[in-house]
Design a protein around this motif. Structure first.
Motif, mmCIF file in Angstrom:
data_model
loop_
_atom_site.group_PDB
_atom_site.id
_atom_site.type_symbol
_atom_site.label_atom_id
_atom_site.label_comp_id
_atom_site.label_asym_id
_atom_site.label_seq_id
_atom_site.Cartn_x
_atom_site.Cartn_y
_atom_site.Cartn_z
ATOM 1 N N ASP A 26 0.813 -1.224 0.000
ATOM 2 C CA ASP A 26 0.000 0.000 0.000
ATOM 3 C C ASP A 26 0.844 1.270 0.000
ATOM 4 O O ASP A 26 0.471 2.293 0.580
ATOM 5 N N ILE A 27 2.006 1.190 -0.656
ATOM 6 C CA ILE A 27 2.877 2.352 -0.814
ATOM 7 C C ILE A 27 3.081 2.629 -2.299
ATOM 8 O O ILE A 27 3.349 1.713 -3.076
ATOM 9 N N GLU A 28 2.942 3.887 -2.698
ATOM 10 C CA GLU A 28 3.258 4.302 -4.069
ATOM 11 C C GLU A 28 4.391 5.324 -4.016
ATOM 12 O O GLU A 28 4.272 6.353 -3.350
ATOM 13 N N ILE A 29 5.500 5.002 -4.698
ATOM 14 C CA ILE A 29 6.607 5.960 -4.777
ATOM 15 C C ILE A 29 6.311 6.939 -5.914
ATOM 16 O O ILE A 29 6.304 6.568 -7.080
ATOM 17 N N VAL A 30 6.035 8.183 -5.561
ATOM 18 C CA VAL A 30 5.675 9.203 -6.550
ATOM 19 C C VAL A 30 6.926 9.726 -7.251
ATOM 20 O O VAL A 30 6.925 9.971 -8.446
ATOM 21 N N PHE A 31 8.007 9.921 -6.496
ATOM 22 C CA PHE A 31 9.278 10.314 -7.109
ATOM 23 C C PHE A 31 10.436 9.790 -6.272
ATOM 24 O O PHE A 31 10.312 9.574 -5.058
ATOM 25 N N SER A 32 11.554 9.585 -6.934
ATOM 26 C CA SER A 32 12.789 9.136 -6.301
ATOM 27 C C SER A 32 13.917 9.870 -7.005
ATOM 28 O O SER A 32 14.157 9.653 -8.194
ATOM 29 N N THR A 33 14.612 10.759 -6.292
ATOM 30 C CA THR A 33 15.559 11.646 -6.953
ATOM 31 C C THR A 33 16.777 11.929 -6.076
ATOM 32 O O THR A 33 16.697 11.859 -4.849
ATOM 33 N N THR A 34 17.892 12.253 -6.727
ATOM 34 C CA THR A 34 19.101 12.657 -6.008
ATOM 35 C C THR A 34 19.171 14.170 -5.843
ATOM 36 O O THR A 34 20.097 14.680 -5.233
ATOM 37 N N SER A 35 18.181 14.882 -6.355
ATOM 38 C CA SER A 35 18.190 16.346 -6.321
ATOM 39 C C SER A 35 17.094 16.878 -5.411
ATOM 40 O O SER A 35 15.900 16.630 -5.640
ATOM 41 N N ALA A 36 17.480 17.634 -4.396
ATOM 42 C CA ALA A 36 16.489 18.240 -3.507
ATOM 43 C C ALA A 36 15.660 19.289 -4.247
ATOM 44 O O ALA A 36 14.477 19.473 -3.960
ATOM 45 N N GLU A 37 16.295 19.995 -5.212
ATOM 46 C CA GLU A 37 15.554 20.975 -6.007
ATOM 47 C C GLU A 37 14.455 20.291 -6.818
ATOM 48 O O GLU A 37 13.336 20.793 -6.926
ATOM 49 N N GLU A 38 14.778 19.117 -7.381
ATOM 50 C CA GLU A 38 13.773 18.370 -8.140
ATOM 51 C C GLU A 38 12.668 17.880 -7.213
ATOM 52 O O GLU A 38 11.481 17.904 -7.566
ATOM 53 N N ALA A 39 13.038 17.437 -6.015
ATOM 54 C CA ALA A 39 12.042 17.003 -5.032
ATOM 55 C C ALA A 39 11.095 18.148 -4.700
ATOM 56 O O ALA A 39 9.874 17.962 -4.582
ATOM 57 N N TYR A 40 11.640 19.353 -4.560
ATOM 58 C CA TYR A 40 10.825 20.532 -4.259
ATOM 59 C C TYR A 40 9.815 20.799 -5.377
ATOM 60 O O TYR A 40 8.644 21.108 -5.110
ATOM 61 N N GLU A 41 10.243 20.649 -6.629
ATOM 62 C CA GLU A 41 9.331 20.848 -7.761
ATOM 63 C C GLU A 41 8.211 19.817 -7.737
ATOM 64 O O GLU A 41 7.050 20.130 -8.025
ATOM 65 N N HIS A 42 8.545 18.579 -7.395
ATOM 66 C CA HIS A 42 7.512 17.536 -7.281
ATOM 67 C C HIS A 42 6.515 17.878 -6.179
ATOM 68 O O HIS A 42 5.301 17.717 -6.357
#
Length: 233
Positions: A26-42
């Motif tokens: 019951d977990i969905e990974i919406v994004f997985s990234t090495t960039s905190a800036e990219e995480a912020y955009e998500h």
């Protein structure tokens, strides 16, 4: 289904996170990234329930991401997975769910996420509003309330799926809505800040509030706009 975002600037640590979290039911990974800036955009564009982040990363840190989430009153839990213990006290000031030190066993992270799932299930039950109107009782998820308006002897609750009238007063409803999402914007209105689209000047000391998803509008005083800018935005 819990929606999760992952960010760690080390590929090996991100791969470990992805493997562990991806294996939890019951977990969905919406994004997985090495960039905190990219995480912020998500985070700005997509809905997630949980952010799992390293702290020390180039440019934008995991701590700064958590601070953005906290200051904008976003309904996103945060788990820090880090090799640095120096941020622990400040992290819990931001009300993070957990602070896990690297290296960590798989079970440590799994148990933390399962504990959050249980907490969210309890909060979902507590997060309901029971509205009485004549012979009916309506059960509303608080997170679905966009705003409430008092007019005459009744109050109208506007939600994502429609509106419901009740004879309960704004003072009574405000007592049930103690979450940080809701503010008494005007003597006749309570608004959910997460649905606010814009404020338009109406008079010297008041604004019209427009919301995402509905055409109905509310009012807010200049004092409350200043309060929102200082504490939320």
């Amino acid at each position: 289904m819990m929606k999760v975002g992952l960010v760690d600037d080390r590929y090996i640590d991100l791969d470990k996170l992805t493997a562990i979290v991806g294996g939890i039911p019951d977990i969905e990974i919406v994004f997985s990234t090495t960039s905190a800036e990219e995480a912020y955009e998500h985070i700005k564009k997509e809905t997630i329930d949980l952010l799992i982040a390293d702290i020390e990363m180039p440019s934008l840190s995991g701590f700064e991401l958590a601070d953005i989430i906290h200051s904008h009153a976003l309904s996103i839990a945060v788990i820090f997975v880090t090799a640095n213990s120096g941020y622990a006290v400040h992290a819990f000031e931001l009300n993070v769910h957990d602070y896990i030190m690297k290296p960590y066993p798989k079970d440590r992270l799994v148990k933390s996420i399962e504990r959050l799932k249980e907490k969210n299930q309890s909060a979902e039950i507590a997060g309901r509003l029971y509205i009485k109107h004549k012979n009916d009782i309506h059960i509303i998820q608080k997170k679905d309330i966009i705003f409430i308006e008092r007019s005459g002897r009744s109050s109208t609750i506007y939600t994502k799926s429609g509106s419901i009238k009740t004879y309960q007063t704004l003072n009574e409803l405000e007592g049930e809505l103690r979450e940080r999402d809701f503010i008494r914007s005007h003597r006749s209105f309570i608004i959910n800040i997460h649905y606010v689209k814009n404020f338009s000047l109406y008079a010297k000391n008041s604004y019209v509030v427009s919301f995402e998803g509905i055409k109905e509008q509310a009012m807010i005083t200049k004092e409350k706009v200043d309060f929102l800018q200082e504490n939320y935005f």
